[in-house]
Motif scaffolding. Structure first.
Motif, mmCIF file in Angstrom:
data_model
loop_
_atom_site.group_PDB
_atom_site.id
_atom_site.type_symbol
_atom_site.label_atom_id
_atom_site.label_comp_id
_atom_site.label_asym_id
_atom_site.label_seq_id
_atom_site.Cartn_x
_atom_site.Cartn_y
_atom_site.Cartn_z
ATOM 1 N N ALA A 23 -4.098 3.388 -2.551
ATOM 2 C CA ALA A 23 -3.276 2.936 -3.677
ATOM 3 C C ALA A 23 -2.590 1.637 -3.258
ATOM 4 O O ALA A 23 -1.943 1.585 -2.208
ATOM 5 N N ILE A 24 -2.757 0.602 -4.078
ATOM 6 C CA ILE A 24 -2.244 -0.718 -3.701
ATOM 7 C C ILE A 24 -1.533 -1.353 -4.896
ATOM 8 O O ILE A 24 -2.099 -1.443 -5.996
ATOM 9 N N CYS A 25 -0.296 -1.792 -4.670
ATOM 10 C CA CYS A 25 0.441 -2.516 -5.695
ATOM 11 C C CYS A 25 0.222 -4.014 -5.498
ATOM 12 O O CYS A 25 0.564 -4.568 -4.452
ATOM 13 N N ASP A 26 -0.352 -4.638 -6.471
ATOM 14 C CA ASP A 26 -0.563 -6.085 -6.539
ATOM 15 C C ASP A 26 -1.589 -6.597 -5.518
ATOM 16 O O ASP A 26 -1.912 -5.944 -4.529
ATOM 17 N N MET A 27 -2.098 -7.767 -5.841
ATOM 18 C CA MET A 27 -3.212 -8.373 -5.100
ATOM 19 C C MET A 27 -2.812 -9.748 -4.575
ATOM 20 O O MET A 27 -3.600 -10.697 -4.636
ATOM 21 N N GLY A 28 -1.596 -9.887 -4.078
ATOM 22 C CA GLY A 28 -1.188 -11.171 -3.502
ATOM 23 C C GLY A 28 -1.982 -11.482 -2.245
ATOM 24 O O GLY A 28 -2.905 -10.746 -1.871
ATOM 25 N N SER A 29 -1.619 -12.549 -1.574
ATOM 26 C CA SER A 29 -2.413 -12.971 -0.410
ATOM 27 C C SER A 29 -2.374 -11.940 0.710
ATOM 28 O O SER A 29 -3.244 -11.960 1.593
ATOM 29 N N TYR B 270 8.024 0.647 -7.589
ATOM 30 C CA TYR B 270 7.659 -0.745 -7.292
ATOM 31 C C TYR B 270 8.079 -1.577 -8.499
ATOM 32 O O TYR B 270 7.486 -1.474 -9.572
ATOM 33 N N SER B 271 9.134 -2.361 -8.320
ATOM 34 C CA SER B 271 9.698 -3.118 -9.441
ATOM 35 C C SER B 271 9.914 -4.563 -9.009
ATOM 36 O O SER B 271 10.974 -4.930 -8.500
ATOM 37 N N THR B 272 8.885 -5.372 -9.215
ATOM 38 C CA THR B 272 9.020 -6.771 -8.821
ATOM 39 C C THR B 272 8.857 -7.672 -10.043
ATOM 40 O O THR B 272 8.376 -7.252 -11.089
ATOM 41 N N ASP B 273 9.309 -8.906 -9.873
ATOM 42 C CA ASP B 273 9.245 -9.889 -10.951
ATOM 43 C C ASP B 273 9.883 -9.346 -12.225
ATOM 44 O O ASP B 273 9.236 -9.264 -13.280
ATOM 45 N N ALA B 274 11.123 -8.962 -12.078
ATOM 46 C CA ALA B 274 11.885 -8.387 -13.188
ATOM 47 C C ALA B 274 13.263 -9.041 -13.228
ATOM 48 O O ALA B 274 13.975 -9.034 -12.228
ATOM 49 N N GLU B 275 13.585 -9.614 -14.370
ATOM 50 C CA GLU B 275 14.905 -10.244 -14.524
ATOM 51 C C GLU B 275 15.829 -9.288 -15.262
ATOM 52 O O GLU B 275 15.420 -8.652 -16.240
ATOM 53 N N HIS B 276 17.043 -9.157 -14.763
ATOM 54 C CA HIS B 276 18.037 -8.285 -15.405
ATOM 55 C C HIS B 276 19.169 -9.182 -15.918
ATOM 56 O O HIS B 276 20.116 -9.491 -15.201
ATOM 57 N N GLU C 83 0.851 -1.197 0.000
ATOM 58 C CA GLU C 83 0.000 0.000 0.000
ATOM 59 C C GLU C 83 0.888 1.248 0.000
ATOM 60 O O GLU C 83 1.880 1.310 0.731
ATOM 61 N N ILE C 84 0.513 2.203 -0.813
ATOM 62 C CA ILE C 84 1.202 3.497 -0.808
ATOM 63 C C ILE C 84 0.188 4.550 -0.401
ATOM 64 O O ILE C 84 -0.778 4.814 -1.127
#
Lengths: 109, 320
Positions: free
Chosen positions: B76-82, B207-213, B67-68
């Motif tokens: 404001a909420i990033c993603d809907m995980g558990s 917010y930068s998740t699930d990102a491969e570099h 939450e931001i």
């Protein structure tokens, strides 16, 4: 970052010095890829003498991975003589499990 | 701005078995060395002061939900995980005290660990609630509807009482939402993911998740650094060690702690939150990863100012 490559008997020894970071990783990677090709052509292992490196960021580490991919198992790539900081970075990144790491260049075979 | 972490684990929700709690209690008792405490508050004070976080606390096991808090008019909420379930309960309490029932979601992508909390999001069942789902994926609505089909869940999507709308955004086109300027960027992940940047005057969160570099894409990282530029907080996928990310775990779409530090250093970011923890990691494993990241940051800092490295856990609040 400076780079030197020499023939040392039946192996190639690369000696980068300084830092490998966001400013220098491209030069490091270019030199490294060329050295791998030389090693493959000579059928000689490539030893990377880390003793002159202050540190290496993930860009340098990933350049090592690209070099390993370039070698395709045809020649061994060994890391030698890391300073305390480099040894810590290799451990934290688990790169010491991807590359053989020895204390001394002469031990690197 | 205030950032609240409701779920920080990657891939799969996890919960500790009984022996984990037993080991922590035993470690705490040994550390106490027979000393006596007047009450639980005094014992808790001792625990916070004398024990490490992995002993007195826990990083948690809920999947991504952050939450931001930037605006009094909307969540404001990033993603809907558990972790969304707990956020929903908290939001319901706050709405009872007068907060508007407006929710802006920002979806990184549609993999299960990032949407599984929505069927358990209590405000979705409330008439009068407004839910706006911002996404870069045109099939976001299909993904949310599908997980509430009869074969998977007893309540169909169409029975939700809230007003729900989907807005599909194009990367690099910023928009206003929840009192912030929001921009998104495409990231390397299976079927693609999106990172979000939230700006208010003088403050920025990424917010930068699930990102491969990937090693072969290092030339493209200047774009990532520009997206992270001067952020007050970057929440970054640090699921694996770099060694794992380039070998056994390559192409799984995740990043490492050391790459996250380097991106933040180059971007001039102030804080990094390690995020999307590997589900097989124990609290001690995550704490060790955090300590190693601190040592790495110090080792490669050079002449830069110190990057503050936090390790996100379920329940962490970061005030900016």
């Amino acid at each position: 970052m400076d780079w030197r490559l020499r023939n040392d008997g039946d192996r190639l020894v690369a000696s980068p010095t300084g830092r490998v970071d966001e400013d220098s990783w491209k030069a490091f990677s270019t030199h490294l890829t060329a050295a791998v090709r030389d090693a493959v052509a000579a059928k000689a292992p490539l030893v990377i003498d880390l003793s002159g490196l202050e540190y290496m960021t993930s860009k340098g580490l990933r350049a090592l991975t690209m070099a390993k991919n370039e070698a395709r198992g045809q020649v061994a790539i060994r890391l030698a003589a890391p300073n305390e900081t480099m040894r810590r970075i290799l451990s934290i990144s688990r790169y010491d499990m991807l590359f053989p790491v020895v204390d001394d260049v002469d031990q690197a075979g | 701005m205030l950032v609240r972490f409701w779920g920080t684990r990657g891939s799969l929700p996890v919960a500790p078995h009984a022996d984990v709690a037993l080991a922590k209690v035993a470690r705490a008792l040994v550390a106490a060395g027979g000393r006596r405490f007047a009450d639980e508050a005094e014992a808790a004070k001792f625990a916070r002061a004398e024990l490490d976080f992995a002993t007195y606390g826990a990083f948690g096991g809920a999947t991504p939900c952050v939450e931001i808090e930037a605006d009094e008019d909307a969540f404001a909420i990033c993603d809907m995980g558990s972790g969304l379930r707990d956020f929903g309960l908290s939001a319901t309490r706050r709405c009872a005290e007068g907060h508007p029932r407006v929710y802006h979601f920002f979806l990184s992508h549609l993999h299960w660990d990032h949407i599984m909390g929505f069927p358990f999001f209590r405000p979705a069942y409330e008439t009068g609630a407004r839910i706006v789902i911002h996404t870069g994926h045109a099939d976001a609505e299909a993904a949310l509807r599908r997980q509430q089909e009869a074969i998977s869940f007893p309540v169909p999507f169409d029975e939700l009482k809230a007003h729900i709308e989907f807005i599909v955004h194009r990367p690099e086109e910023s928009f206003e939402a929840a009192g912030m300027e929001v921009s998104l960027v495409r990231q390397s992940h299976a079927r693609g993911s999106f990172g979000y940047r939230f700006d208010r005057p003088g403050k920025a969160v990424v917010y930068s998740t699930d990102a491969e570099h990937k090693p072969e894409d290092m030339d493209l990282e200047e774009d990532v650094e520009a997206f992270f530029a001067n952020a007050d907080l970057v929440i970054c996928d640090t699921m694996y060690s770099l060694g794992e990310a380039v070998s056994l775990k390559q192409d799984l779409g995740h990043s490492s702690n050391v790459v996250a530090v380097d991106l933040c250093h180059s971007a001039g970011a102030r804080r990094l939150a390690l995020f999307h923890h590997e589900p097989s990691y124990s609290d001690a494993d995550i704490q060790r990863m955090h300590e190693e990241t601190l040592r790495y940051e110090e080792a490669v800092r050079g002449e830069r100012p110190r990057l503050e490295v936090l390790c996100a856990y379920d329940g962490l609040e970061v005030s900016l």
